[in-house]
Write a protein that holds these residues in place. Structure first.
Motif, PDB file in Angstrom:
ATOM      1  N   LEU A 116       0.321  -0.719   0.164  1.00  0.00           N
ATOM      2  CA  LEU A 116       0.162  -0.033   0.213  1.00  0.00           C
ATOM      3  C   LEU A 116       1.313   1.140  -0.344  1.00  0.00           C
ATOM      4  O   LEU A 116       0.711   2.480  -0.496  1.00  0.00           O
ATOM      5  N   ALA A 117       1.953   1.711   0.981  1.00  0.00           N
ATOM      6  CA  ALA A 117       2.724   2.472   0.877  1.00  0.00           C
ATOM      7  C   ALA A 117       3.771   2.699  -0.400  1.00  0.00           C
ATOM      8  O   ALA A 117       3.530   3.828  -1.127  1.00  0.00           O
TER       9      ALA A 117
ATOM     10  N   TYR B  58      -0.906  14.243   3.563  1.00  0.00           N
ATOM     11  CA  TYR B  58      -2.227  13.990   2.946  1.00  0.00           C
ATOM     12  C   TYR B  58      -1.956  12.115   4.350  1.00  0.00           C
ATOM     13  O   TYR B  58      -1.277  12.119   4.265  1.00  0.00           O
ATOM     14  N   GLN B  59      -3.093  12.067   4.290  1.00  0.00           N
ATOM     15  CA  GLN B  59      -3.981  10.844   5.264  1.00  0.00           C
ATOM     16  C   GLN B  59      -4.508   9.642   4.435  1.00  0.00           C
ATOM     17  O   GLN B  59      -5.507  10.528   4.038  1.00  0.00           O
ATOM     18  N   ARG B  60      -4.454   8.324   4.021  1.00  0.00           N
ATOM     19  CA  ARG B  60      -5.565   7.346   3.221  1.00  0.00           C
ATOM     20  C   ARG B  60      -5.772   6.603   4.650  1.00  0.00           C
ATOM     21  O   ARG B  60      -4.568   5.991   5.367  1.00  0.00           O
ATOM     22  N   VAL B  61      -7.341   5.809   4.858  1.00  0.00           N
ATOM     23  CA  VAL B  61      -7.163   4.914   5.397  1.00  0.00           C
ATOM     24  C   VAL B  61      -7.613   3.571   4.572  1.00  0.00           C
ATOM     25  O   VAL B  61      -8.712   4.428   3.608  1.00  0.00           O
TER      26      VAL B  61
ATOM     27  N   GLY C 247      -7.908  -1.564   7.158  1.00  0.00           N
ATOM     28  CA  GLY C 247      -8.153  -0.476   7.916  1.00  0.00           C
ATOM     29  C   GLY C 247      -6.736  -0.319   8.437  1.00  0.00           C
ATOM     30  O   GLY C 247      -6.497   0.813   9.247  1.00  0.00           O
ATOM     31  N   PHE C 248      -5.884   0.062   7.441  1.00  0.00           N
ATOM     32  CA  PHE C 248      -4.197   0.803   7.010  1.00  0.00           C
ATOM     33  C   PHE C 248      -4.711   2.379   7.237  1.00  0.00           C
ATOM     34  O   PHE C 248      -5.416   2.918   6.235  1.00  0.00           O
ATOM     35  N   ILE C 249      -3.650   2.595   7.645  1.00  0.00           N
ATOM     36  CA  ILE C 249      -3.358   3.827   8.485  1.00  0.00           C
ATOM     37  C   ILE C 249      -2.208   4.304   7.223  1.00  0.00           C
ATOM     38  O   ILE C 249      -1.466   3.751   7.925  1.00  0.00           O
ATOM     39  N   LEU C 250      -2.325   5.207   6.632  1.00  0.00           N
ATOM     40  CA  LEU C 250      -1.238   6.295   5.363  1.00  0.00           C
ATOM     41  C   LEU C 250      -1.244   7.471   5.719  1.00  0.00           C
ATOM     42  O   LEU C 250      -1.864   7.431   5.724  1.00  0.00           O
ATOM     43  N   ASN C 251       0.442   8.057   5.706  1.00  0.00           N
ATOM     44  CA  ASN C 251       0.639   9.380   6.389  1.00  0.00           C
ATOM     45  C   ASN C 251       1.250   9.638   5.505  1.00  0.00           C
ATOM     46  O   ASN C 251       3.020   8.682   4.949  1.00  0.00           O
ATOM     47  N   ALA C 252       1.532  10.947   4.248  1.00  0.00           N
ATOM     48  CA  ALA C 252       2.310  11.033   3.547  1.00  0.00           C
ATOM     49  C   ALA C 252       3.178  12.252   3.959  1.00  0.00           C
ATOM     50  O   ALA C 252       2.442  13.683   4.320  1.00  0.00           O
ATOM     51  N   THR C 253       4.246  12.476   3.993  1.00  0.00           N
ATOM     52  CA  THR C 253       4.674  13.885   3.964  1.00  0.00           C
ATOM     53  C   THR C 253       6.309  14.275   2.895  1.00  0.00           C
ATOM     54  O   THR C 253       6.952  13.075   2.805  1.00  0.00           O
TER      55      THR C 253
END
Length: 172
Positions: free
Chosen positions: A46-47, A111-114, A123-129
């Motif tokens: 996913l990442a 950005y944040q994606r579930v 229910g994976f939580i992804l955060n981008a910087t």
């Protein structure tokens, strides 16, 4: 003789209970290891997918395709993130609005994606910087515009996966 048999039966029953508990614990540990391992595999997919989505976009919103551009003409580090019409409430859920609304790499900053698309674990939580880096130091954010941007995507799952970070450097 009756008391001796009762004590042997009771001891056997206690031993049997301990064996059942041990077997159950072994099964639970095995199941937990499987789900943690599987969550890491899915989370990394996913990442990497989110990183690939971002790097397919242009380098910068202010990018000029007609000539070589000075780095000082790119978006300032403080302004990295979605511009006016690209903003929407987060977290993003399928169908992902980032696919259509974001047009450059740095739109993914903050950005944040579930992701609940997987049947096995949801229910994976992804955060981008996203931030500028220099060619000599790709691990730390630069205070000024550069020809390199780094995108970090962290992925986690509340039950099966502690935070793991994946990164890629994008160049102009």
């Amino acid at each position: 003789m009756g008391l001796g048999q009762s004590m042997i039966t009771a001891a056997f029953l206690i031993l049997l209970i301990f064996m059942v508990i041990s077997a159950n614990r072994l099964l639970m540990d095995s199941s937990s290891s499987y789900y943690s391992s599987r969550a890491l595999q899915i989370g990394s997919d996913l990442a990497q997918g989110l990183i690939n989505e971002a790097v397919r976009k242009k380098f910068d919103d202010l990018q000029n395709y007609t000539s070589t551009q000075l780095v000082t003409e790119f978006t300032s580090p403080a302004a990295l993130g979605p511009e006016g019409g690209e903003a929407f409430s987060l977290p993003d859920v399928a169908p992902y609005r980032s696919l259509a609304l974001y047009n450059d790499v740095d739109d993914y900053n903050g950005y944040q994606r579930v992701d609940s698309s997987r049947i096995e674990i949801k229910g994976f939580i992804l955060n981008a910087t996203v931030y500028y880096v220099t060619s000599s130091n790709t691990a730390s954010a630069s205070a000024s515009q550069q020809s390199f941007k780094r995108i970090d995507v962290t992925v986690e799952h509340p039950l099966y996966l502690q935070r793991v970070t994946f990164s890629r450097i994008v160049t102009y």
